[in-house]
Design a protein around this motif. Sequence first.
Motif, short mmCIF file in Angstrom:
data_model
loop_
_atom_site.label_atom_id
_atom_site.label_comp_id
_atom_site.label_asym_id
_atom_site.label_seq_id
_atom_site.Cartn_x
_atom_site.Cartn_y
_atom_site.Cartn_z
N THR A 135 0.81 -1.21 0.00
CA THR A 135 0.00 0.00 0.00
C THR A 135 0.84 1.25 0.00
O THR A 135 0.50 2.25 -0.65
CB THR A 135 -0.91 0.04 1.25
N ASN A 136 1.97 1.22 0.72
CA ASN A 136 2.69 2.47 1.01
C ASN A 136 4.14 2.18 1.33
O ASN A 136 4.47 1.08 1.78
CB ASN A 136 2.06 3.17 2.21
N PRO A 137 5.01 3.17 1.15
CA PRO A 137 6.35 3.09 1.72
C PRO A 137 6.30 3.48 3.19
O PRO A 137 5.26 3.94 3.68
CB PRO A 137 7.11 4.14 0.91
N PRO A 138 7.39 3.31 3.94
CA PRO A 138 7.43 3.87 5.29
C PRO A 138 7.22 5.38 5.21
O PRO A 138 7.64 6.04 4.26
CB PRO A 138 8.85 3.53 5.78
N ALA A 139 6.58 5.92 6.21
CA ALA A 139 6.24 7.35 6.19
C ALA A 139 7.48 8.22 6.09
O ALA A 139 8.45 8.04 6.82
CB ALA A 139 5.45 7.71 7.45
#
Length: 536
Positions: free
Chosen positions: A449-453
Amino acid sequence: MVVAALAAGSVLSGAPSPKARAAGAGDGEPAGGAPSRVAGIELDTATIPQLQARMADGSLTSAQLTGAYLRRIAAVDPKIHAVLRTDPTALRQAAASDARHRQGAARGPLDGIPVLLKDNVDTKDLPTTAGSLALAGAPPERDAALVTRLRQAGAVILGKANLSEWANFRAERPTSGWSAVGGQTHNPYVLDRNPCGSSAGSAAALAASLSQVAIGTETDGSVVCPAGMNGVVGLKPSLGLVSGEGVVPISAEQDTAGPMARNVVDTALTLSVLSGGADGPRDPSGAVLPADGQRLPEGFGRPDGLRGKRIGLWRLPSLGPEVDAVMTRTAKKLRAAGAEVVEVTPPYQDRLAELEFPALLSEFHRDIDAYLATRKGPRDLAELIAFNRGHPEEQTCFAGQELFEQALEAPPTTDPEYRAKRAELKDLARRSIDETMAEHRLDAIASPTNPPAWTTDCARGDNDVIPSSTPAAVAGYPSLSVPAGSVGELPVGVLLMAGERQDAGLLSLGASVEHRLDAWRAPRYLPSTQTRAGDR
């Protein structure tokens, strides 16, 4: 630029098994500084069915539950700035729900359950600003259609959540989670990290246990990315399943509101209300709930629900080796649960990226003009651009409104060339999913879903080129983000996609995935972290 702009046993008996509470916290006292228990129930991990069972036997009231969340907002939200305002009638709404429960007249699974709304969802008794001072005057004249459904179901409207201003469709280099009305929302796991946008406040509030469920909206990535980056669950429903009436738009061709929660069961129950449930006209895919409206269908999310399922893994190595390692561990756990996992690469992604943004510009001009005509303030996009130029408060994080200006000059949606490109865009997005699922005989496609913030930085803007959300967003198909793991302190989600109107099946599969991965853990509200994860 498109994404930056948009950007135990059965789950019926509970959420995934809880991890250790925040470091340094006493019993019921998380690092956020407010009690996390009410009437012996752990808010972090309680599900709606558990809460409704307690309300039915009289050992919990909606007033107690609502009061606990209001106290947590007062104590914890100053750390993360996720909630713009609470509804002064929330406790009265809860008292009305308690009266219904005492009379045996509860209206269904959301009766008495506190819900936060993203502040681009119209409410007639609370301001709806889309994060902009241009809309900070009088509230809308009526509730959005989805708010009407929530009220009819007995949900407690707890308040409004911050968002990326104008759902991140204003500047070429925005900072997600920032709005002129609400300031900057922070990621509860590491406070100097970004929550992703645009449903930033909805996701961060859930991670911090400031509400039981929340409503987000998505054009491309704006429900699922915040869900992944804040370690919660978010569903982008099939287009049209939830009414968009009364929601500040980007594009009617892709916009949808969607439910967000700390677990899949609550997400599914909320969708049943938003879409009409078993007897509602807005659920042509089949009932998410059976007729009794209190339980999910038999077998929903069962622990052995992955056995024999075929899942396509779209790795997206561009998100970095740490994220890829999370996907490798995810695939291993799914295989151990009996699923077949095959690696896939959906086609046409370069062409989708080429076509989507120009189409959205034309659609935004049409749709925002229509919405602004219903509100007091700027009457159209040209007046909105002028408003921003004349109000320095709108420029305190970033000054740009390049997307507004480009939309003003974009071809109208009556233009034949625009129509041809939108038709091609939708066709290729659907084929990218349909052909991949057919070729490999899949039940779903999974991707990160996403990379690390990344670190929040107004001068730099976002660092969020995340292509996984685009195929389902453009196709109008459902996608569901479930916690998959973390890179250091920073959550990473797995995004599950399925075909047209397969929302109910995707939620059931997602609940089984959630149970197997068991990846949720409480945030620790760290001010910063030594790891460089996310600073790509």
